[in-house]
Design a protein around this motif. Structure first.
Motif: not given
Length: 81
Positions: A2, A4, A52, A54, A79
């Motif tokens: 992911q 960010y 995953d 934050p 994200r």
């Protein structure tokens, strides 16, 4: 993986809480984040992580900043979509 954006509040503002972006980037990489890029001298950082959560990322970054730079600052994680 992911992507960010970390917004670090109060970094390099008015000569206070000075952190070099090179050192900040190294701190993020030591946490295991990948593709770390800092934005100007603002304390904003774009990075990739397998995590995953934050909130957990913010806590990890906050602890790293406190450990290496002795600053207690607010950190916001966004994200990327």
């Amino acid at each position: 993986m992911q992507r960010y954006i970390a917004l670090l509040r109060g970094i390099n503002v008015g000569g206070n809480n000075k952190i070099s972006m090179k050192e900040l980037k190294a701190g993020f990489e030591e946490l295991g984040f990948r593709d770390v890029v800092t934005y100007l001298n603002s304390g904003n950082v774009i990075f990739s992580s397998e995590d995953d959560d934050p909130q957990a990322l913010a806590e990890m970054i906050k602890a790293m900043i406190k450990r290496y730079f002795s600053f207690d600052i607010a950190i916001y994680i966004i994200r990327q979509t």
